[in-house]
Enzyme design. Structure first.
Site, PDB file in Angstrom:
ATOM      1  CD  GLU A  96      21.524  19.246  12.553  1.00 34.76           C
ATOM      2  OE1 GLU A  96      21.115  20.354  12.973  1.00 34.76           O
ATOM      3  OE2 GLU A  96      21.674  19.014  11.345  1.00 34.76           O
TER       4      GLU A  96
ATOM      5  CG  HIS B 109      20.952  22.750  16.105  1.00 33.33           C
ATOM      6  ND1 HIS B 109      20.013  22.662  15.094  1.00 33.33           N
ATOM      7  CD2 HIS B 109      20.442  23.606  17.023  1.00 33.33           C
ATOM      8  CE1 HIS B 109      18.981  23.430  15.403  1.00 33.33           C
ATOM      9  NE2 HIS B 109      19.219  24.004  16.563  1.00 33.33           N
TER      10      HIS B 109
ATOM     11  CE  LYS C  83      17.784  27.105  16.429  1.00 35.16           C
ATOM     12  NZ  LYS C  83      16.897  26.154  17.138  1.00 35.16           N
TER      13      LYS C  83
END
Length: 255
Positions: free
Chosen positions: A87, A144, A171
């Site tokens: 990530e 991510h 997130k």
């Protein structure tokens, strides 16, 4: 519904996006030196990117550094993050070591939040989430994607899956290949804010093309933005002084 989370002297999810600055030094000396500089800047939170730390696998040295970092930061909230290579992180790690490291960090009493990569699997994420909450540490569930920007529905679904994992803040960061990708991220952010979020969340489109996503959180719903003091930890981060100026302008005139 209250979508905010209180961490020390700030409330994440309320008002302007909170400015978080990463520390990415390799040595304790460099980390503490950076922390001293950061505390004089207009910031709300600090993220220690421990995957840059040269002694990341030595628990004693990590705890010693955390202790001194805590003294310098005072009441500024501290987010502990080991970003895996998958990530966008700085070094590889076995998942067992990833779990052990994060469990140790939450038990030190020096951190306020811990980043957990939710899609490493429940066997990895669940023990960290459980231990963090037992020790009064908030959890940022993260994902991510450095290769692409997924479709809007997939972005929203990933954030919802993180909510179901019991984290305190969700997130997602994605990489745009074209301007439309930035709009896709912002559209997903607004949909999350208006229809699906039951806690604060963070979204961003990385790189220079995604710049706008880092400054419009108060409009679209993202609760934290990441700025830079010196070295950046992700592409597209903005110097904190300029970031604060823009956020203040948008907060005053943009809503």
């Amino acid at each position: 519904m209250d979508l905010s989370v209180k961490v020390r002297n700030i409330t994440i999810g309320e008002g302007m996006p909170k400015i978080c600055v990463p520390i990415v030094g390799g040595s304790k000396e460099r980390i503490l030196e950076t922390a001293l500089k950061i505390t004089a800047r207009p910031i709300d939170m600090v993220e220690w990117r421990v995957d840059f730390f040269d002694y990341v696998m030595e628990q004693k040295k990590m705890a010693e550094t955390l202790k001194e970092l805590r003294k310098i930061l005072g009441e500024i909230p501290l987010l502990f993050t080991f970003r895996t290579v998958d990530e966008g992180g700085n070094r590889p790690i076995e998942m067992k070591d990833y779990v052990d490291m994060n469990l140790h960090a939450v038990k030190t009493g020096y951190i306020d939040l811990v980043d957990v990569e939710i899609f490493r699997g429940e066997a990895v994420s669940a023990p960290i989430v459980k231990s963090a909450h037992r020790h009064g540490v908030k959890v940022v569930g993260s994902n991510h994607d450095f290769e692409k920007t997924p479709p809007k529905n997939e972005i929203v679904e990933r954030l919802q899956k993180m909510q179901k994992a019991g984290v305190d803040i969700t997130k997602i960061a994605v990489m745009p290949a074209e301007r439309q990708d930035v709009l896709t991220l912002l559209d997903a952010t607004l949909a999350m804010k208006e229809s699906f979020a039951d806690r604060p969340f963070i979204t961003m489109s990385m790189g220079s093309m995604g710049f706008v996503s880092r400054i419009t959180g108060e409009i679209f719903g993202s609760a934290v933005t990441f700025g830079a003091v010196g070295q950046v930890s992700a592409p597209g981060q903005i110097p904190v002084e300029k970031l604060e100026q823009v956020l203040n302008i948008i907060g005053r005139y943009g809503l």
